[in-house]
Design a protein around this motif. Structure first.
Motif, PDB file in Angstrom:
ATOM      1  N   MET A   1       0.827  -1.198   0.000  1.00 26.36           N
ATOM      2  CA  MET A   1       0.000   0.000   0.000  1.00 26.36           C
ATOM      3  C   MET A   1       0.865   1.253   0.000  1.00 26.36           C
ATOM      4  O   MET A   1       0.638   2.160  -0.783  1.00 26.36           O
ATOM      5  N   THR A   2       1.866   1.313   0.860  1.00 33.98           N
ATOM      6  CA  THR A   2       2.670   2.531   0.930  1.00 33.98           C
ATOM      7  C   THR A   2       3.535   2.698  -0.317  1.00 33.98           C
ATOM      8  O   THR A   2       3.817   3.811  -0.715  1.00 33.98           O
ATOM      9  N   GLY A   3       3.940   1.557  -0.926  1.00 36.44           N
ATOM     10  CA  GLY A   3       4.710   1.658  -2.162  1.00 36.44           C
ATOM     11  C   GLY A   3       3.888   2.287  -3.269  1.00 36.44           C
ATOM     12  O   GLY A   3       4.380   3.105  -4.038  1.00 36.44           O
ATOM     13  N   SER A   4       2.629   1.903  -3.344  1.00 40.91           N
ATOM     14  CA  SER A   4       1.752   2.482  -4.358  1.00 40.91           C
ATOM     15  C   SER A   4       1.552   3.969  -4.110  1.00 40.91           C
ATOM     16  O   SER A   4       1.473   4.764  -5.056  1.00 40.91           O
ATOM     17  N   LEU A   5       1.476   4.331  -2.857  1.00 47.59           N
ATOM     18  CA  LEU A   5       1.311   5.742  -2.512  1.00 47.59           C
ATOM     19  C   LEU A   5       2.543   6.549  -2.926  1.00 47.59           C
ATOM     20  O   LEU A   5       2.417   7.640  -3.487  1.00 47.59           O
ATOM     21  N   HIS A   6       3.721   5.990  -2.693  1.00 47.36           N
ATOM     22  CA  HIS A   6       4.946   6.688  -3.072  1.00 47.36           C
ATOM     23  C   HIS A   6       5.056   6.851  -4.584  1.00 47.36           C
ATOM     24  O   HIS A   6       5.443   7.917  -5.072  1.00 47.36           O
ATOM     25  N   GLY A   8       2.570   6.882  -6.698  1.00 47.65           N
ATOM     26  CA  GLY A   8       1.530   7.823  -7.104  1.00 47.65           C
ATOM     27  C   GLY A   8       1.925   9.266  -6.842  1.00 47.65           C
ATOM     28  O   GLY A   8       1.695  10.144  -7.677  1.00 47.65           O
ATOM     29  N   LEU A   9       2.526   9.515  -5.693  1.00 51.18           N
ATOM     30  CA  LEU A   9       2.973  10.876  -5.389  1.00 51.18           C
ATOM     31  C   LEU A   9       4.120  11.303  -6.303  1.00 51.18           C
ATOM     32  O   LEU A   9       4.184  12.467  -6.716  1.00 51.18           O
ATOM     33  N   ALA A  10       5.009  10.368  -6.629  1.00 51.48           N
ATOM     34  CA  ALA A  10       6.100  10.691  -7.555  1.00 51.48           C
ATOM     35  C   ALA A  10       5.546  11.006  -8.942  1.00 51.48           C
ATOM     36  O   ALA A  10       5.996  11.952  -9.603  1.00 51.48           O
ATOM     37  N   PHE A  12       2.534  12.126  -9.594  1.00 49.69           N
ATOM     38  CA  PHE A  12       1.829  13.404  -9.499  1.00 49.69           C
ATOM     39  C   PHE A  12       2.814  14.572  -9.536  1.00 49.69           C
ATOM     40  O   PHE A  12       2.597  15.562 -10.243  1.00 49.69           O
ATOM     41  N   GLY A  13       3.903  14.455  -8.795  1.00 45.83           N
ATOM     42  CA  GLY A  13       4.916  15.508  -8.795  1.00 45.83           C
ATOM     43  C   GLY A  13       5.562  15.686 -10.156  1.00 45.83           C
ATOM     44  O   GLY A  13       5.817  16.811 -10.602  1.00 45.83           O
ATOM     45  N   ALA A  14       5.826  14.574 -10.829  1.00 49.54           N
ATOM     46  CA  ALA A  14       6.422  14.653 -12.168  1.00 49.54           C
ATOM     47  C   ALA A  14       5.449  15.294 -13.157  1.00 49.54           C
ATOM     48  O   ALA A  14       5.857  16.093 -14.011  1.00 49.54           O
ATOM     49  N   ALA A  15       4.171  14.960 -13.048  1.00 48.32           N
ATOM     50  CA  ALA A  15       3.179  15.559 -13.947  1.00 48.32           C
ATOM     51  C   ALA A  15       3.065  17.062 -13.724  1.00 48.32           C
ATOM     52  O   ALA A  15       2.990  17.839 -14.696  1.00 48.32           O
ATOM     53  N   ILE A  16       3.091  17.494 -12.484  1.00 51.51           N
ATOM     54  CA  ILE A  16       3.056  18.930 -12.189  1.00 51.51           C
ATOM     55  C   ILE A  16       4.317  19.602 -12.736  1.00 51.51           C
ATOM     56  O   ILE A  16       4.256  20.679 -13.336  1.00 51.51           O
ATOM     57  N   GLY A  17       5.461  18.966 -12.531  1.00 51.64           N
ATOM     58  CA  GLY A  17       6.722  19.522 -13.020  1.00 51.64           C
ATOM     59  C   GLY A  17       6.755  19.649 -14.526  1.00 51.64           C
ATOM     60  O   GLY A  17       7.202  20.665 -15.074  1.00 51.64           O
ATOM     61  N   ILE A  18       6.284  18.629 -15.226  1.00 51.09           N
ATOM     62  CA  ILE A  18       6.267  18.665 -16.691  1.00 51.09           C
ATOM     63  C   ILE A  18       5.317  19.751 -17.174  1.00 51.09           C
ATOM     64  O   ILE A  18       5.604  20.460 -18.145  1.00 51.09           O
ATOM     65  N   GLY A  19       4.198  19.902 -16.515  1.00 50.19           N
ATOM     66  CA  GLY A  19       3.265  20.967 -16.894  1.00 50.19           C
ATOM     67  C   GLY A  19       3.863  22.352 -16.711  1.00 50.19           C
ATOM     68  O   GLY A  19       3.708  23.232 -17.568  1.00 50.19           O
ATOM     69  N   LEU A  20       4.570  22.551 -15.604  1.00 49.05           N
ATOM     70  CA  LEU A  20       5.219  23.849 -15.371  1.00 49.05           C
ATOM     71  C   LEU A  20       6.335  24.107 -16.379  1.00 49.05           C
ATOM     72  O   LEU A  20       6.508  25.239 -16.847  1.00 49.05           O
TER      73      LEU A  20
END
Length: 62
Positions: A1-6, A8-10, A12-20
């Motif tokens: 469970m925590t691996g999936s969360l990590h 997913g957060l990575a 999400f962060g990469a998607a935000i970074g690519i958008g910026l």
């Protein structure tokens, strides 16, 4: 469970970074069209590094 969360957060962060990166690259080309090729090369490299974060997270979780 925590691996999936990590992962997913990575992702999400990469998607935000690519958008910026894309937003600022298009803004920079709009301000200085003569430097479009230099901006394109730098933004492609930055996007590749941002996507690598997700792969690092995938390999570290497994």
């Amino acid at each position: 469970m925590t691996g999936s969360l990590h992962v997913g957060l990575a992702a999400f962060g990469a998607a935000i970074g690519i958008g910026l990166i894309g937003m600022k690259a298009s803004e920079a080309v709009g301000r200085n069209p003569g430097a479009a090729t230099k901006i394109l090369v730098q933004s492609i490299l930055a996007i590749a590094f941002a996507e690598a974060i997700v792969f690092y997270a995938l390999f570290l979780v497994r």
